[in-house]
Write an enzyme that holds these catalytic residues in place. Structure first.
Site, PDB file in Angstrom:
ATOM      1  N   GLU A 146      -3.998   6.737  -2.315  1.00  0.00           N
ATOM      2  CA  GLU A 146      -4.982   5.658  -2.106  1.00  0.00           C
ATOM      3  C   GLU A 146      -6.021   6.055  -1.066  1.00  0.00           C
ATOM      4  OE1 GLU A 146      -3.199   1.762  -1.485  1.00  0.00           O
ATOM      5  OE2 GLU A 146      -4.980   1.063  -0.439  1.00  0.00           O
ATOM      6  N   LYS A 180       2.628  -4.671   2.955  1.00  0.00           N
ATOM      7  CA  LYS A 180       2.169  -3.540   2.127  1.00  0.00           C
ATOM      8  C   LYS A 180       1.222  -2.675   2.953  1.00  0.00           C
ATOM      9  CE  LYS A 180      -0.290  -1.261  -1.186  1.00  0.00           C
ATOM     10  NZ  LYS A 180      -1.540  -0.501  -0.994  1.00  0.00           N
ATOM     11  N   ASP A 237      13.060   9.979   1.683  1.00  0.00           N
ATOM     12  CA  ASP A 237      13.363   8.964   0.676  1.00  0.00           C
ATOM     13  C   ASP A 237      12.637   7.674   1.071  1.00  0.00           C
ATOM     14  OD1 ASP A 237      14.410   7.123  -1.049  1.00  0.00           O
ATOM     15  OD2 ASP A 237      16.502   7.721  -0.785  1.00  0.00           O
ATOM     16  N   HIS A 256     -14.230   0.359   2.681  1.00  0.00           N
ATOM     17  CA  HIS A 256     -13.857   1.078   1.454  1.00  0.00           C
ATOM     18  C   HIS A 256     -15.087   1.650   0.776  1.00  0.00           C
ATOM     19  CE1 HIS A 256      -9.662  -0.865   0.657  1.00  0.00           C
ATOM     20  NE2 HIS A 256      -9.744  -0.180   1.766  1.00  0.00           N
TER      21      HIS A 256
HETATM   22  C1  MEV Z   1      -4.389  -2.367   0.838  1.00  0.00           C
HETATM   23  O1  MEV Z   1      -3.773  -1.176   0.441  1.00  0.00           O
HETATM   24  C2  MEV Z   1      -3.670  -2.981   2.032  1.00  0.00           C
HETATM   25  C3  MEV Z   1      -4.181  -4.353   2.490  1.00  0.00           C
HETATM   26  O2  MEV Z   1      -4.162  -5.272   1.399  1.00  0.00           O
HETATM   27  C4  MEV Z   1      -3.269  -4.798   3.600  1.00  0.00           C
HETATM   28  C5  MEV Z   1      -3.509  -6.231   4.063  1.00  0.00           C
HETATM   29  O3  MEV Z   1      -4.018  -7.056   3.293  1.00  0.00           O
HETATM   30  O4  MEV Z   1      -3.121  -6.488   5.222  1.00  0.00           O
HETATM   31  C6  MEV Z   1      -5.615  -4.269   2.948  1.00  0.00           C
END
Ligand code: MEV
Length: 434
Positions: free
Chosen positions: A91, A271, A287, A384
């Protein structure tokens, strides 16, 4: 050689690194003594020198090699020492986010991290136990015998300073579940604790007067956690568009609050944490599925799914902490067979599995900070798109020194099409000739 390099204090701030070519970046790591010439050369080989032969010995039915980019996140200082942090991920933006957030933490001394002892736990399920509480009592009374028996199945681990440390018995309705906690040193430890579980099972069933069920590690390795923290002076959070750093800090805390109240937000928040953690674990051939599973179970330990981090304002600083189970390894498996993993260990001067866990947690806190800061101010897309513009510019043939100019023009126009980038590159070439 790496031992000699280790003694040299060096900076993780490599200014302008992202503007260099791939070869120039390797040269820079050699020049700044992060890498030896020899290791840097091995990076030029496809898949860092992993051969089909090595790959065939790692997993089954191999038909080729599947590569990912290997990057380094910069600006990391962890427990007072500068580190470059290898990251491998598909990513875009994650490495840039980690590096830019790590840079913010430098004003407050970087990250601190502390780890539990590397204790992994296995479970033995016992069924058909007529009196579970009495079975539990008999097993607990035999604890010294059982721990010694456990050690007898893992003599090499005991020799390395590890071994069985404790045993617990849980009664879950009609089931008796035995947990054996084993210090696995620098191993991930799955094989070790599975050996213990399988070795002890019959004796446990005998004591419980029941039947053996599953014998396997738990990935909720909550005796093997790492906590990383940082303290960012609020003025470091200021930017051109958001010049009041205290305002940005409050916004980050509001974002944290959202995640605390809402599992739909908490999962995305986490995430963003795992973006950093996993990218480090992949680079080190660890792992990462085990760490992912453990992290989410830990996040839900209170019955509701919660954020793995905490952020709050203390005086004139934004303070953050991340805690998660971290079953990492620096021996065996890919560390023995994968040349890219060996290189990552050397490049980051990783001294132990816990040290790797500390780096991964610092990276996770960094990517979370970067995400919350961007989301709570300008939004995620601007950063981004700026990175996207750089990529489009480079792909359109912009020379390294021109990439920033072409990218700025694309961003100003809000147009990121390769055709437009090619026109701008041609115009710059024309201007240079005139
Ligand atoms: C994207 O890979 C991760 C985010 O969605 C994390 C978040 O929303 O805190 C930007």
């Amino acid at each position: 050689m790496s031992r000699i390099l280790n003694r040299v204090p060096r900076s993780s701030r490599l200014s302008g690194f992202h503007r260099l070519t791939v070869q120039e970046r390797r040269d820079k790591l050699v020049e700044t003594t992060w890498l030896t010439d020899e290791r840097a050369a091995s990076l030029e080989q496809p898949a860092c020198g992993l051969s089909e032969h090595d790959a065939d010995a790692m997993i089954e039915n191999v038909v080729g090699l599947h590569a990912l980019p290997l990057s380094v996140a910069l600006n990391f200082r962890v427990n007072g020492a500068d580190r470059v942090v290898p990251m491998s991920v598909e990513e875009p933006s994650i490495v840039a986010a980690a590096s830019s957030a790590a840079r913010l933490t430098l004003a407050g001394g970087g990250f601190w991290a502390r780890c539990d002892e590397p204790v992994l736990t296995c479970q033995v399920q016992l069924l058909d136990v007529a009196d579970p509480e009495a079975g539990q009592a008999r097993i607990l009374a035999a604890k010294p015998e059982l721990l010694a028996l456990a050690d007898s199945f893992i003599p090499r681990m005991v020799k390395r300073g590890g071994g069985a440390r404790d045993l617990e018995v849980r009664v879950l309705s009609e089931l008796v579940v035995v947990h054996v906690h084993v210090d696995v040193r620098d191993a991930m430890g799955a094989n070790t604790v599975n050996t213990v579980a399988e070795g002890l099972a019959d004796r446990l069933a005998e004591l419980a007067r029941g039947r053996v069920g599953l014998r396997i590690l738990t990935n909720l390795s909550d005796r093997r956690k790492v906590t990383a923290g940082c303290r960012v002076p609020v003025e470091a959070l200021a930017s051109r568009d958001f010049p009041d750093g205290a305002f940005v800090a409050r916004r980050v805390v509001e974002a944290q609050r959202f995640a605390e109240l809402d599992p739909y937000r908490a999962v995305t928040h986490n995430k963003g944490v795992m973006n950093g953690v996993d990218a480090v674990l992949v680079a080190f051939g660890n792992d990462w599925r085990a760490v992912e599973a453990g992290a989410h179970a830990w996040a839900a330990r209170g019955g509701a799914y919660r954020p793995l981090t905490r952020w709050w304002v203390e005086g004139d600083a934004l303070v953050g902490e991340l805690t998660l189970p971290m079953a990492t390894s620096t021996v065996g498996g890919a560390a023995r067979t994968h040349p890219g993993v060996k290189l990552a260990l050397e490049l980051a001067h990783v001294s132990s599995a816990n040290d790797l866990g500390a780096l991964a947690a610092a990276a996770g806190l960094a990517t979370n900070l970067a995400a919350l800061r961007a989301l709570s101010t300008e939004g995620i897309n601007r950063g981004h798109m700026a990175l996207h513009a750089r990529r489009v510019a480079a792909e359109a043939g912009a020379a390294p020194a021109q990439v920033a100019v072409v990218a700025a023009q694309l961003s100003a126009e809000g147009c990121y099409r390769p055709e437009r980038a090619r026109v701008i590159v041609a115009e710059l070439a024309e201007e240079a000739r005139a």
